[in-house]
Design an enzyme around this catalytic site. Structure first.
Site, PDB file in Angstrom:
ATOM      1  N   ARG A  37       0.830  -1.214   0.000  1.00  0.00           N
ATOM      2  CA  ARG A  37       0.000   0.000   0.000  1.00  0.00           C
ATOM      3  C   ARG A  37       0.864   1.263   0.000  1.00  0.00           C
ATOM      4  NH1 ARG A  37      -4.940  -1.420   4.282  1.00  0.00           N
ATOM      5  NH2 ARG A  37      -6.105  -2.741   2.829  1.00  0.00           N
ATOM      6  N   LYS A 200     -17.334 -18.560   3.717  1.00  0.00           N
ATOM      7  CA  LYS A 200     -18.756 -18.448   4.048  1.00  0.00           C
ATOM      8  C   LYS A 200     -19.613 -17.792   2.984  1.00  0.00           C
ATOM      9  CE  LYS A 200     -18.575 -18.460   9.036  1.00  0.00           C
ATOM     10  NZ  LYS A 200     -18.711 -17.616  10.226  1.00  0.00           N
ATOM     11  N   GLY A 357      -8.331  -9.420   1.065  1.00  0.00           N
ATOM     12  CA  GLY A 357      -7.180  -9.780   1.904  1.00  0.00           C
ATOM     13  C   GLY A 357      -6.582 -11.134   1.581  1.00  0.00           C
TER      14      GLY A 357
HETATM   15  C1  3PG Z   1      -8.412  -2.006   5.541  1.00  0.00           C
HETATM   16  O1  3PG Z   1      -7.292  -2.353   5.916  1.00  0.00           O
HETATM   17  O2  3PG Z   1      -9.292  -2.811   5.187  1.00  0.00           O
HETATM   18  C2  3PG Z   1      -8.690  -0.552   5.451  1.00  0.00           C
HETATM   19  O3  3PG Z   1      -7.587   0.185   5.846  1.00  0.00           O
HETATM   20  C3  3PG Z   1      -9.908  -0.185   6.251  1.00  0.00           C
HETATM   21  O4  3PG Z   1      -9.713  -0.459   7.608  1.00  0.00           O
HETATM   22  P1  3PG Z   1     -10.975  -0.636   8.555  1.00  0.00           P
HETATM   23  O5  3PG Z   1     -11.602  -1.955   8.172  1.00  0.00           O
HETATM   24  O6  3PG Z   1     -10.443  -0.650   9.968  1.00  0.00           O
HETATM   25  O7  3PG Z   1     -11.911   0.493   8.297  1.00  0.00           O
END
Ligand code: 3PG
Ligand code: MG
Length: 399
Positions: A37, A200, A357
């Site tokens: 990022r 899920k 993720g």
């Molecule tokens: C993430 O890492 O998904 C973003 O930075 C958003 O973070 P958050 O889910 O804590 O709002």
């Protein structure tokens, strides 16, 4: 897609430019473990400093719940920004209640400086999209640039309200991401195939609902697929499955049929009897899963079937691994299909867009993270985009 503003719409020369970044990066033992990022932010910072602007970075870090908490200080991320930029970077502490000292530090910094402001979530107004906090933020800059697609699903003071108080535009990373997503689902070359995995169905109902209305074929893998197999009357043994969602799963299939979206489920599976790396395993047809076993990956027949479907596609959109990819050999399906998409991309046959993720980790594990057309580092924002929602941080850049 309604047009958003870009850096070309702003005159950055000599200006104080607030740059909303997503410095919410993984840190272990005080060190950033994945700087992707941060690296993607660098081109925007360079655009600003090369014309003697000051780049003033605004970001959240973790979830400190509106309180000043040294554990969540952004100061610990500054060395990683310095490393990526190859240029000194200043840090400005603030509690976001009184920003006079921060303003003074910004004014005193030489032209061309890059500065990181303290965690925006140290003030409770951030997550409330508080207009007073946004005004204090706006008082620190002349222009606002948002380069944090991954935080754009949040309507927070630093992503939404402040964008309405200053001339605002997307940074280069945000711009690239929005254009890639437009190619993925907004206005894709057809046929489009979506590959969705993960554990899920319950967390991806809206996503599946939106995808069937937009794509020509939908591959379902991961434990999510078990829910669909079970709903279709097949035994899934001791596999992870949301059996109470059988009706929901069947409704999704019916709706997909009605709009001519092909649903591609596993036709075979890799089954093990223990959930651990290198556990003894066997392949079973999806209609003959051992009642004592657990499905941990798609099987070889399914992999071939998925590759065949990818051969038909011009666009591939991917979220979620196809199996328990953290444990060999149950990473096989995810790895083989990921490499196949990468090869088709390289051959110019498909545009490939992936995000979320686990997905980024899975593609990195397969060694193809750099070989897709675009890989988003966003988690929640990528999912909301796949759900067809508009993102407040993006909306605020239009107009
Ligand atoms: C993430 O890492 O998904 C973003 O930075 C958003 O973070 P958050 O889910 O804590 O709002
Ligand atoms: Mg998140």
């Amino acid at each position: 897609m309604a047009k958003f503003k870009t850096l070309d719409d702003l005159d950055l020369t000599g200006k104080r430019v607030l740059v909303r970044a997503d410095l919410n990066v993984p840190v272990a033992d005080g060190k950033v473990t994945d700087a992707t990022r941060i690296e993607r932010l660098i081109p925007t910072l360079r655009e600003i400093v090369k014309v003697d602007g000051k780049a003033i970075i605004l970001s959240h870090f973790g979830r400190p719940k509106g309180k000043v908490d040294p554990e969540f200080s952004l100061e610990q991320v500054v060395p990683a920004v310095v490393e990526a930029l190859g240029h000194p970077v200043g840090f400005i502490a603030t509690d976001w209640v009184d920003v006079a000292r921060a303003r003074q530090a910004i004014d005193e910094a030489p032209a061309g400086s890059v500065l990181v402001l303290e965690n925006t979530r140290f003030h409770p107004g951030e997550e409330k999209n508080d207009p007073d906090l946004a005004r204090r933020m706006a008082s620190l800059g002349d222009l606002y640039v948002n380069d944090a697609f991954s935080a754009a699903h949040r309507a927070h003071a630093s992503t939404e309200a402040v964008a309405r108080l200053l001339p605002a535009a997307a940074g280069l990373a945000m711009q690239e991401e929005l254009l890639a997503l437009e190619k993925g689902l907004g206005n894709p070359e057809r046929p489009v195939i979506a590959i969705v995995g993960g554990a899920k169905v319950s967390t991806k109902l809206e996503l599946l609902g939106n995808l069937i209305s937009k794509v020509d074929a939908l591959v379902i893998g991961g434990a999510m697929a078990n829910t669909f197999l079970h709903a279709g009357g097949l035994g899934v043994g001791k596999s992870l499955a949301e059996k109470d969602l059988a009706e929901t799963a069947n409704t999704i299939r019916d709706k997909a049929d009605a709009v001519h979206c092909a649903i591609i489920l596993p036709i075979d599976a890799t089954v093990a009897w223990r959930f651990e790396a290198n556990a003894p395993h066997r392949f079973y047809g999806a209609d003959a899963i051992d009642p004592d076993g657990m499905i941990l990956d798609v099987g070889p027949g399914s992999i071939e079937r998925i590759k065949g479907a990818i051969d038909e596609a011009r666009t591939v959109v991917w979220n979620g691994p196809l199996g328990a990819f953290e444990m060999a050999p149950f990473d096989q399906g995810t790895v083989e299909v990921a490499r196949y998409v990468a090869a088709r991309t390289k051959a110019g046959k498909v545009v490939s867009v992936a995000g979320g993720g686990d997905t980024v980790a899975a593609l990195a594990h397969a060694g193809v993270k750099e070989k897709f057309t675009y890989v988003s580092t966003a988690g929640g924002a990528f999912l909301e985009w796949m759900e067809g929602k508009s993102l407040p941080g993006v909306e605020a850049l239009k107009g």
